[in-house]
Design an enzyme around this catalytic site. Structure first.
Site, mmCIF file in Angstrom:
data_model
loop_
_atom_site.group_PDB
_atom_site.id
_atom_site.type_symbol
_atom_site.label_atom_id
_atom_site.label_comp_id
_atom_site.label_asym_id
_atom_site.label_seq_id
_atom_site.Cartn_x
_atom_site.Cartn_y
_atom_site.Cartn_z
ATOM 1 N N LEU A 21 0.832 -1.214 0.000
ATOM 2 C CA LEU A 21 0.000 0.000 0.000
ATOM 3 C C LEU A 21 0.862 1.258 0.000
ATOM 4 C CD1 LEU A 21 -2.703 -1.121 2.565
ATOM 5 C CD2 LEU A 21 -3.061 -0.686 0.139
ATOM 6 N N SER A 22 2.194 1.078 0.088
ATOM 7 C CA SER A 22 3.081 2.239 0.185
ATOM 8 C C SER A 22 2.982 3.179 -1.029
ATOM 9 C CB SER A 22 4.522 1.788 0.400
ATOM 10 O OG SER A 22 4.619 1.132 1.636
ATOM 11 N N LYS A 71 15.268 -6.209 4.666
ATOM 12 C CA LYS A 71 15.456 -5.244 5.761
ATOM 13 C C LYS A 71 16.759 -5.411 6.543
ATOM 14 C CE LYS A 71 10.681 -4.146 6.954
ATOM 15 N NZ LYS A 71 9.771 -4.097 8.114
ATOM 16 N N ASP A 108 9.509 2.047 11.923
ATOM 17 C CA ASP A 108 8.388 1.274 12.493
ATOM 18 C C ASP A 108 8.073 1.688 13.932
ATOM 19 O OD1 ASP A 108 7.882 -0.180 10.238
ATOM 20 O OD2 ASP A 108 9.044 -1.934 10.845
ATOM 21 N N ALA A 136 8.643 -7.347 13.137
ATOM 22 C CA ALA A 136 7.772 -6.238 13.541
ATOM 23 C C ALA A 136 7.829 -6.043 15.054
ATOM 24 C CB ALA A 136 6.343 -6.509 13.091
ATOM 25 N N ASN A 156 5.925 -15.573 22.761
ATOM 26 C CA ASN A 156 6.155 -16.066 21.400
ATOM 27 C C ASN A 156 6.123 -17.581 21.349
ATOM 28 O OD1 ASN A 156 6.613 -15.170 18.680
ATOM 29 N ND2 ASN A 156 8.597 -16.211 18.782
ATOM 30 N N ARG A 161 13.386 -17.139 19.805
ATOM 31 C CA ARG A 161 13.214 -15.755 19.322
ATOM 32 C C ARG A 161 12.812 -14.818 20.452
ATOM 33 N NH1 ARG A 161 9.805 -15.427 13.761
ATOM 34 N NH2 ARG A 161 11.296 -14.016 12.803
HETATM 35 P P1 ATR Z 1 7.165 -9.838 10.844
HETATM 36 O O1 ATR Z 1 8.344 -9.184 10.220
HETATM 37 O O2 ATR Z 1 5.861 -9.426 10.239
HETATM 38 O O3 ATR Z 1 7.169 -9.731 12.343
HETATM 39 P P2 ATR Z 1 8.106 -12.538 11.156
HETATM 40 O O4 ATR Z 1 9.470 -12.036 11.509
HETATM 41 O O5 ATR Z 1 7.977 -13.743 10.273
HETATM 42 O O6 ATR Z 1 7.264 -11.397 10.461
HETATM 43 O O7 ATR Z 1 7.325 -12.811 12.533
HETATM 44 C C1 ATR Z 1 6.025 -13.321 12.607
HETATM 45 C C2 ATR Z 1 5.611 -13.468 14.068
HETATM 46 O O8 ATR Z 1 4.300 -14.044 14.124
HETATM 47 C C3 ATR Z 1 6.509 -14.390 14.876
HETATM 48 O O9 ATR Z 1 6.532 -13.957 16.223
HETATM 49 C C4 ATR Z 1 5.785 -15.734 14.741
HETATM 50 O O10 ATR Z 1 6.078 -16.644 15.766
HETATM 51 P P3 ATR Z 1 7.357 -17.632 15.633
HETATM 52 O O11 ATR Z 1 8.560 -16.810 16.000
HETATM 53 O O12 ATR Z 1 7.072 -18.723 16.584
HETATM 54 O O13 ATR Z 1 7.380 -18.084 14.194
HETATM 55 C C5 ATR Z 1 4.360 -15.256 14.864
HETATM 56 N N1 ATR Z 1 3.398 -16.204 14.302
HETATM 57 C C6 ATR Z 1 3.035 -16.337 13.000
HETATM 58 N N2 ATR Z 1 2.115 -17.303 12.856
HETATM 59 C C7 ATR Z 1 1.885 -17.814 14.101
HETATM 60 C C8 ATR Z 1 1.021 -18.826 14.641
HETATM 61 N N3 ATR Z 1 0.206 -19.522 13.849
HETATM 62 N N4 ATR Z 1 1.042 -19.046 15.972
HETATM 63 C C9 ATR Z 1 1.849 -18.346 16.790
HETATM 64 N N5 ATR Z 1 2.694 -17.367 16.349
HETATM 65 C C10 ATR Z 1 2.704 -17.100 15.036
#
Ligand code: ATR
Length: 291
Positions: A21-22, A71, A108, A136, A156, A161
């Site tokens: 959308l940027s 990034k 961000d 994020a 998490n 992580r």
């Molecule tokens: P972004 O840059 O958007 O943060 P990302 O670095 O891939 O994308 O991070 C996604 C986040 O959503 C992570 O914290 C991920 O948890 P994991 O570190 O365990 O992968 C979390 N996430 C995504 N889908 C998930 C799910 N179904 N259940 C729990 N956590 C989820």
């Protein structure tokens, strides 16, 4: 919009940018300001990132947004990286300076802080539960620490992580303000009751996953504020349920717009029209409007 041989180019470099959308947000701002600038999306494969970055600089681009998956990789291509971006470990904005430097920033965190501020939500002295520990989340958590949150609890699914982010924030701001816990319903329930603010940074609830809620089965009280950084849909299941519980809610579109506002402040040194940027984005996110 007038395009001629004086038009200054801006753009986003990412893996896939078709749904970004940027361009919509920045072009609406440029048009409203009467600036002869155009913002476009560029799909750049990782092995071409360096070439594309220096190419954009050589072509006189005004600036760039950087998105997934570039990034982190773009950081070592910059002459300077802003301290906040360095802490987060990711750059989402590139400035090309008049003296030939490439400077990386991350907007961000500022986007989050301003979204909360505009909604009257205090960070200083508050207890915050953050869901997720991905890219994020890093921007969000460092900003919360910087703005003086009393305690940040990171939940998490992947423990490593959560541990890493907790350790990084602890090193920069003190171990007593940040902790992690496993992302389990009973843990989320306990922390939700003790928190002033809950922020979802996971992708749970994002289109097409709209029937999911990261806090499924968790009872929320009416004195908490819930901020979901997911912006598609604008009102996620999490926000709808929080509202039903009487809680205040903050939508993710505000973060996206305010991080873009900060980018234009860096590129142009002006205060862009946030209201126009928000309108055009909300219009695009309204179901049935095909943008
Ligand atoms: P972004 O840059 O958007 O943060 P990302 O670095 O891939 O994308 O991070 C996604 C986040 O959503 C992570 O914290 C991920 O948890 P994991 O570190 O365990 O992968 C979390 N996430 C995504 N889908 C998930 C799910 N179904 N259940 C729990 N956590 C989820």
């Amino acid at each position: 919009m007038k395009i001629d041989n004086r038009t200054i180019l801006y753009g986003v470099f990412g893996g896939t940018v078709e749904h970004s959308l940027s361009p919509l947000i920045h072009n609406a701002s440029f048009e409203s300001l009467g600036f002869n600038c155009v913002y476009l999306g560029f799909g750049v494969p990782p092995e071409k990132l360096r070439q594309a970055l220096f190419g954009a600089q050589a072509l006189g681009f005004g600036g760039l947004s950087i998105t997934i998956p570039h990034k982190a990789a773009v950081m070592e291509m910059c002459d300077e990286v802003d301290p906040a971006a360095k802490m987060i470990g990711a750059v989402n904005t590139i400035e090309f300076t008049a003296d030939g430097k490439i400077i990386g920033y991350n907007t961000d965190g500022i986007g989050v802080a301003r979204a909360l501020k505009e909604c009257g939500v205090m960070i200083k002295g508050r207890k915050v539960m953050v869901l997720g520990a991905g890219g994020a989340a890093r921007g969000v958590v460092f900003q919360l620490a910087k703005e003086g949150a009393k305690k940040i609890t990171i939940l998490n699914r992947t423990i490593a992580r959560a541990e890493n982010l907790t350790a990084d924030v602890g090193r920069a701001f003190g171990n007593d303000i940040v902790e992690w816990a496993p992302f389990k319903p009973e843990v989320a329930q306990k922390n939700a009751q003790e928190s002033d603010l809950i922020i979802n940074t996971t992708s749970i609830g994002m289109y097409p996953d709209v029937d999911r809620n990261p806090l499924e089965g968790v009872t929320l009280s009416d004195d908490v504020t819930v901020f979901d950084i997911v912006y598609n849909p604008m009102r996620t299941k999490l926000l709808n349920e929080a509202e039903r519980a009487g809680a205040d809610t903050v939508t993710g579109d505000l973060m996206l717009v305010y991080q873009a506002v900060e980018q234009e402040r860096i590129w142009l040194g002006i205060e862009p029209p946030a209201g126009t940027m928000l309108d055009v984005m909300r219009n695009a996110l309204t179901p049935g409007n095909n943008t």
